[in-house]
Design a protein around this motif. Structure first.
Motif, PDB file in Angstrom:
ATOM      1  N   LEU A  10     -13.619  36.160   7.519  1.00  0.00           N
ATOM      2  CA  LEU A  10     -12.516  35.348   8.045  1.00  0.00           C
ATOM      3  C   LEU A  10     -11.160  35.854   7.560  1.00  0.00           C
ATOM      4  N   ALA A  11     -10.922  37.142   7.685  1.00  0.00           N
ATOM      5  CA  ALA A  11      -9.649  37.717   7.234  1.00  0.00           C
ATOM      6  C   ALA A  11      -8.582  37.573   8.318  1.00  0.00           C
ATOM      7  N   ARG A  12      -7.473  36.950   7.953  1.00  0.00           N
ATOM      8  CA  ARG A  12      -6.351  36.807   8.881  1.00  0.00           C
ATOM      9  C   ARG A  12      -5.314  37.896   8.619  1.00  0.00           C
ATOM     10  N   SER A  13      -4.773  38.442   9.681  1.00  0.00           N
ATOM     11  CA  SER A  13      -3.738  39.458   9.553  1.00  0.00           C
ATOM     12  C   SER A  13      -2.392  38.892  10.003  1.00  0.00           C
ATOM     13  N   SER A  14      -1.389  39.754  10.015  1.00  0.00           N
ATOM     14  CA  SER A  14      -0.055  39.347  10.451  1.00  0.00           C
ATOM     15  C   SER A  14      -0.028  38.974  11.928  1.00  0.00           C
ATOM     16  N   PHE A  15      -1.105  39.257  12.659  1.00  0.00           N
ATOM     17  CA  PHE A  15      -1.168  38.868  14.064  1.00  0.00           C
ATOM     18  C   PHE A  15      -1.533  37.386  14.228  1.00  0.00           C
ATOM     19  N   SER A  16      -1.867  36.720  13.144  1.00  0.00           N
ATOM     20  CA  SER A  16      -1.913  35.257  13.147  1.00  0.00           C
ATOM     21  C   SER A  16      -0.496  34.817  12.800  1.00  0.00           C
ATOM     22  N   PHE A  17       0.336  34.605  13.797  1.00  0.00           N
ATOM     23  CA  PHE A  17       1.780  34.484  13.629  1.00  0.00           C
ATOM     24  C   PHE A  17       2.156  33.453  12.567  1.00  0.00           C
ATOM     25  N   LEU A  18       2.892  33.920  11.547  1.00  0.00           N
ATOM     26  CA  LEU A  18       3.360  33.108  10.416  1.00  0.00           C
ATOM     27  C   LEU A  18       2.212  32.505   9.607  1.00  0.00           C
ATOM     28  N   ARG A  19       1.022  33.073   9.740  1.00  0.00           N
ATOM     29  CA  ARG A  19      -0.134  32.609   8.969  1.00  0.00           C
ATOM     30  C   ARG A  19      -0.817  33.744   8.215  1.00  0.00           C
ATOM     31  N   GLY A  20      -0.410  34.962   8.473  1.00  0.00           N
ATOM     32  CA  GLY A  20      -0.994  36.116   7.798  1.00  0.00           C
ATOM     33  C   GLY A  20       0.106  37.040   7.315  1.00  0.00           C
ATOM     34  N   ALA A  21      -0.008  37.534   6.085  1.00  0.00           N
ATOM     35  CA  ALA A  21       1.067  38.318   5.473  1.00  0.00           C
ATOM     36  C   ALA A  21       0.695  39.779   5.256  1.00  0.00           C
TER      37      ALA A  21
END
Length: 258
Positions: A6-17
């Motif tokens: 469940l890795a979130r990236s910067s493409f999860s807008f304003l939720r991944g850094a």
């Protein structure tokens, strides 16, 4: 060996850094068994992650479609996977209208992880359905879409930050669990994560209860939104921008993980 699903990236807008490439490379450095880019309501960073993965294992594709193998700085032991963490719509109130969105802290999400090429097609169909008729950047997945396009996918119920206690919330959880039991048999579970935000025990008890009720396994995840501790300040600022609050006002909304 540990697989991060469940890795979130910067493409999860304003939720991944962190960028997809950074997450994939760090997974290799940690020698993870698998790293899955699972951005919120989309697969926007999947291609960039896939390109980085191939670069790290020394595999390139020519313009003619031929695969060439070159020297790699890493042993190709880490596998790459893609998926998406989907926000579920609350039950429809008016026939013909899309379901409403739940409060952010109580939003139940279901992560769909691609197993086969058919699974990828089905995930794309579900995402299309989830965005249809909504404002740009808004998505809500219906249980009907999950029922219709379950093949080739693994599903994980992801506990919300603060599980709700309303009858509507409980009904939604029950309905989702029944869908996974019937349409994702043997390919479903309940994620469990700790973010040191004061709500870990509450989420753990909730996850254990849901898993027991629907006979689903628990699946451990860090559910990271950045690849290294140094990115936490950026992650905190992005959270506050999204919520329209200051860092001081955020308080315990900012997780304690690093």
């Amino acid at each position: 060996m540990f697989a991060e699903l469940l890795a979130r990236s910067s493409f999860s807008f304003l939720r991944g850094a962190s960028h997809p490439e950074e997450i994939v490379e760090h997974a290799f450095q940690l020698d993870l068994e698998t790293v899955c880019l699972c951005d919120l309501d989309g697969i926007y960073g999947a291609v960039r992650g896939w390109k980085k993965y191939n670069e790290l294992i020394g595999r390139t594709t020519t313009l003619g479609g031929q695969v060439e193998q070159t020297e790699s700085q890493f042993a190709p032991t880490t596998r790459y996977a893609i998926g998406s963490e989907l926000t579920l719509a609350l039950p429809t109130i008016v026939p013909g209208e899309p379901g409403a969105l739940p409060p952010e802290n109580e939003a139940i999400t279901v992560a769909l992880l691609v197993r086969t090429s058919l699974g990828y097609e089905n995930l794309c169909r579900i995402l299309t359905d989830s965005h249809e008729g909504r404002e740009k950047g808004v998505s809500a997945t219906s249980l009907d879409a999950l029922r219709a396009h379950s093949e080739g996918l693994t599903a994980l119920i992801v506990p919300p930050r603060q599980p709700g206690k309303t009858a509507t919330f409980q009904a939604q959880v029950s309905a989702l669990g029944e869908v996974l039991e019937r349409h994702f048999s043997g390919r479903a579970g309940v994620a469990i994560y700790r973010h040191l935000d004061g709500l870990d025990r509450t989420r753990q008890r909730w996850a254990e209860r849901v898993a027991s009720l629907h006979d689903l396994p628990l699946v451990a995840t860090a559910r990271p939104s950045y690849h290294r501790p140094e990115r936490k300040p950026l992650s905190d600022v992005m959270h506050c921008i999204r919520r329209g609050i200051t860092l001081d006002e955020a308080g315990t909304e900012l997780d304690g993980s690093s």
